[in-house]
Design a protein around this motif. Sequence first.
Motif, mmCIF file in Angstrom:
data_model
loop_
_atom_site.group_PDB
_atom_site.id
_atom_site.type_symbol
_atom_site.label_atom_id
_atom_site.label_comp_id
_atom_site.label_asym_id
_atom_site.label_seq_id
_atom_site.Cartn_x
_atom_site.Cartn_y
_atom_site.Cartn_z
ATOM 1 N N PRO A 3 -17.258 -35.606 -44.797
ATOM 2 C CA PRO A 3 -16.483 -36.832 -45.051
ATOM 3 C C PRO A 3 -15.048 -36.765 -44.539
ATOM 4 O O PRO A 3 -14.429 -37.802 -44.321
ATOM 5 C CB PRO A 3 -16.503 -36.976 -46.569
ATOM 6 C CG PRO A 3 -17.038 -35.712 -47.125
ATOM 7 C CD PRO A 3 -17.691 -34.934 -46.036
ATOM 8 N N CYS A 4 -14.500 -35.554 -44.370
ATOM 9 C CA CYS A 4 -13.095 -35.506 -43.939
ATOM 10 C C CYS A 4 -12.891 -34.542 -42.781
ATOM 11 O O CYS A 4 -13.696 -33.626 -42.575
ATOM 12 C CB CYS A 4 -12.179 -35.149 -45.106
ATOM 13 S SG CYS A 4 -12.563 -33.595 -45.909
ATOM 14 N N LEU A 5 -11.808 -34.788 -42.065
ATOM 15 C CA LEU A 5 -11.417 -33.916 -40.960
ATOM 16 C C LEU A 5 -9.891 -33.848 -40.960
ATOM 17 O O LEU A 5 -9.208 -34.846 -40.699
ATOM 18 C CB LEU A 5 -11.943 -34.497 -39.630
ATOM 19 C CG LEU A 5 -11.441 -33.901 -38.316
ATOM 20 C CD1 LEU A 5 -11.590 -32.392 -38.263
ATOM 21 C CD2 LEU A 5 -12.178 -34.517 -37.132
ATOM 22 N N VAL B 204 -12.015 -28.931 -43.238
ATOM 23 C CA VAL B 204 -12.909 -29.729 -44.098
ATOM 24 C C VAL B 204 -12.666 -29.279 -45.538
ATOM 25 O O VAL B 204 -12.591 -28.079 -45.809
ATOM 26 C CB VAL B 204 -14.375 -29.469 -43.694
ATOM 27 C CG1 VAL B 204 -15.323 -30.098 -44.689
ATOM 28 C CG2 VAL B 204 -14.646 -30.011 -42.294
ATOM 29 N N CYS B 205 -12.531 -30.234 -46.458
ATOM 30 C CA CYS B 205 -12.313 -29.857 -47.863
ATOM 31 C C CYS B 205 -13.613 -29.330 -48.460
ATOM 32 O O CYS B 205 -14.683 -29.816 -48.118
ATOM 33 C CB CYS B 205 -11.875 -31.057 -48.682
ATOM 34 S SG CYS B 205 -10.234 -31.616 -48.289
ATOM 35 N N PRO B 206 -13.492 -28.377 -49.389
ATOM 36 C CA PRO B 206 -14.694 -27.951 -50.104
ATOM 37 C C PRO B 206 -15.287 -29.162 -50.836
ATOM 38 O O PRO B 206 -14.553 -29.945 -51.417
ATOM 39 C CB PRO B 206 -14.170 -26.927 -51.108
ATOM 40 C CG PRO B 206 -12.762 -26.651 -50.726
ATOM 41 C CD PRO B 206 -12.276 -27.738 -49.850
ATOM 42 N N CYS C 173 -12.387 -37.155 -50.580
ATOM 43 C CA CYS C 173 -11.774 -35.841 -50.338
ATOM 44 C C CYS C 173 -10.516 -35.727 -51.175
ATOM 45 O O CYS C 173 -10.003 -36.713 -51.683
ATOM 46 C CB CYS C 173 -11.540 -35.674 -48.831
ATOM 47 S SG CYS C 173 -9.868 -35.403 -48.283
ATOM 48 N N PHE C 174 -10.015 -34.503 -51.321
ATOM 49 C CA PHE C 174 -8.834 -34.260 -52.158
ATOM 50 C C PHE C 174 -7.624 -35.098 -51.726
ATOM 51 O O PHE C 174 -6.758 -35.388 -52.523
ATOM 52 C CB PHE C 174 -8.415 -32.785 -52.049
ATOM 53 C CG PHE C 174 -9.410 -31.834 -52.607
ATOM 54 C CD1 PHE C 174 -9.625 -31.766 -53.972
ATOM 55 C CD2 PHE C 174 -10.138 -30.995 -51.775
ATOM 56 C CE1 PHE C 174 -10.537 -30.873 -54.503
ATOM 57 C CE2 PHE C 174 -11.051 -30.103 -52.295
ATOM 58 C CZ PHE C 174 -11.265 -30.042 -53.663
ATOM 59 N N HIS C 175 -7.578 -35.409 -50.426
ATOM 60 C CA HIS C 175 -6.392 -36.066 -49.888
ATOM 61 C C HIS C 175 -6.541 -37.579 -49.747
ATOM 62 O O HIS C 175 -5.681 -38.223 -49.166
ATOM 63 C CB HIS C 175 -6.053 -35.451 -48.522
ATOM 64 C CG HIS C 175 -5.823 -33.971 -48.593
ATOM 65 N ND1 HIS C 175 -4.615 -33.428 -48.953
ATOM 66 C CD2 HIS C 175 -6.655 -32.924 -48.388
ATOM 67 C CE1 HIS C 175 -4.711 -32.098 -48.949
ATOM 68 N NE2 HIS C 175 -5.943 -31.776 -48.612
ATOM 69 N N ALA C 176 -7.634 -38.122 -50.263
ATOM 70 C CA ALA C 176 -7.866 -39.559 -50.111
ATOM 71 C C ALA C 176 -6.739 -40.354 -50.759
ATOM 72 O O ALA C 176 -6.114 -39.910 -51.715
ATOM 73 C CB ALA C 176 -9.196 -39.923 -50.753
HETATM 74 ZN ZN LIG Z 1 -10.580 -33.460 -47.125
#
Ligand SMILES: [Zn+2]
Length: 460
Positions: A61-63, A114-116, A125-128
């Motif tokens: 889902p994230c990069l 990539v976040c765990p 993701c953590f940074h959303a």
């Molecule tokens: Zn992430």
Amino acid sequence: MDPMDPTLIDLTIQSLLSNEPVTMHALEAIPRALFVPLFNAAFVGGHKNILTAMVKIWPFPCLHMGSLMIQDTQYELVKAIVESLQILPTQNLGSWGPKLRILDLRENPGYKIVCPQRSTNSLVCFHACTYSEHSILKREAQYTIANSESEDQSAKKPMELLVNLSFDSTFRENDFLTSLLSKVEQSLGSLHLCCRSLQIDTFCDCKIALKILDMKCINHLAVHRASLTEVTRLLSRVACLDTLSLSQITCRSLNGRVFKNFITHLKHMVYIKELNLSSFCLTDHLENLMRAIVPGLEFLNLNLCGLSHNDFKFLAQCPQVNNLKLLNLSNNPVDWEDCEPLHNLLQKVSGTMKYLMINLCHITDSTISLLLPALSHCSQLCIFSFFSNFITMPMLIRILEHLLPLMKLRYVIYPIPVHCYERWQFQDILDLQKLAEVHDQLTMILEVAGRSDLNLITYF
Ligand SMILES: [Zn+2]
Ligand SMILES: [Zn+2]
């Protein structure tokens, strides 16, 4: 293949990169465990085609590009990656389909690509983004509430592009930023440009960009060379700042409506941890400003703010400075006949302060001798800078002796003692030989005290 064997991974990646057409064709067959190291190596090696193809079928889902330390020459690559984001309905992408929802271009060596993944977490993701109405989180909540039919939802999933932006005089020519903005426009609302840190060096060149940005997402705001009216207009649109930096700000009157408006908006910044003001004249009005700040401030820069004795008096009493880690009072020359406020201020922050700067403040031997008891209580102090003040050599030695027991102290930036200057036809001439002797003498004191971990620096 054992995915844990780093040598084997390296060999595999090298062979994938050296056979670009084959790799492009077989990307979907590549094990997921190889995706991140392959992306890394493709970015470093400048394999644009592989990178863009990977983004199109990115299986996470994230990069986050933060750890790749993007160089100026690599912006073409980053631009290609942004352009390959699948923001509109796409077909024939195979069984994987695009899973990428958050592309993060912010520089940060600490971020993983990539976040765990956490199965219980509803955030992508953590940074959303959690602030904007256009964030994935809010838009997906809207879909759930509306119980919308699935046709559009699967075709146009909301996405986020996380950036830190800097608008300076080169912005208009900056092809990269223009391409970000046009990508957002193309997405017809499905791509949220989430700017977390915004730096503005010139207002006139960034008006269109400022209209597009959702200022609610900004945590760090820095404005250089602007009127307080322009700053206040921006502040009225932000919501959750933790750092505010203002330099070279003009304000016609500190008793006028504009300053009052500014203070009103400042009161809404309840998460603020860092306030950096420079070349922003606040003479006798620091109290109005500090009262608007919630206690809990950690970094306070008041460089060149025209502070008066009254301002220092207030600062010494206000609860907003109770937990300061950094205090910069440089370039505020006041009459130190009464230095009790500064002494009380240092005493108050002695338990938390790590960085103290009082450069160019017209501090003399008699002033600093009164500050020494408070200074020697600053047990957390790491950096102490007090260059360009009128200090004699015997006092400099005394100061150093008081600082020696502060075991966390690593850097002292000291003033050139007055005897190193010779007055010659009204111009101060520095005697470099004398200065070298000063440095040797101070270094010797450190050696004798066993404090070779402490660095002494001066500027001339
Ligand atoms: Zn992430
Ligand atoms: Zn956002």
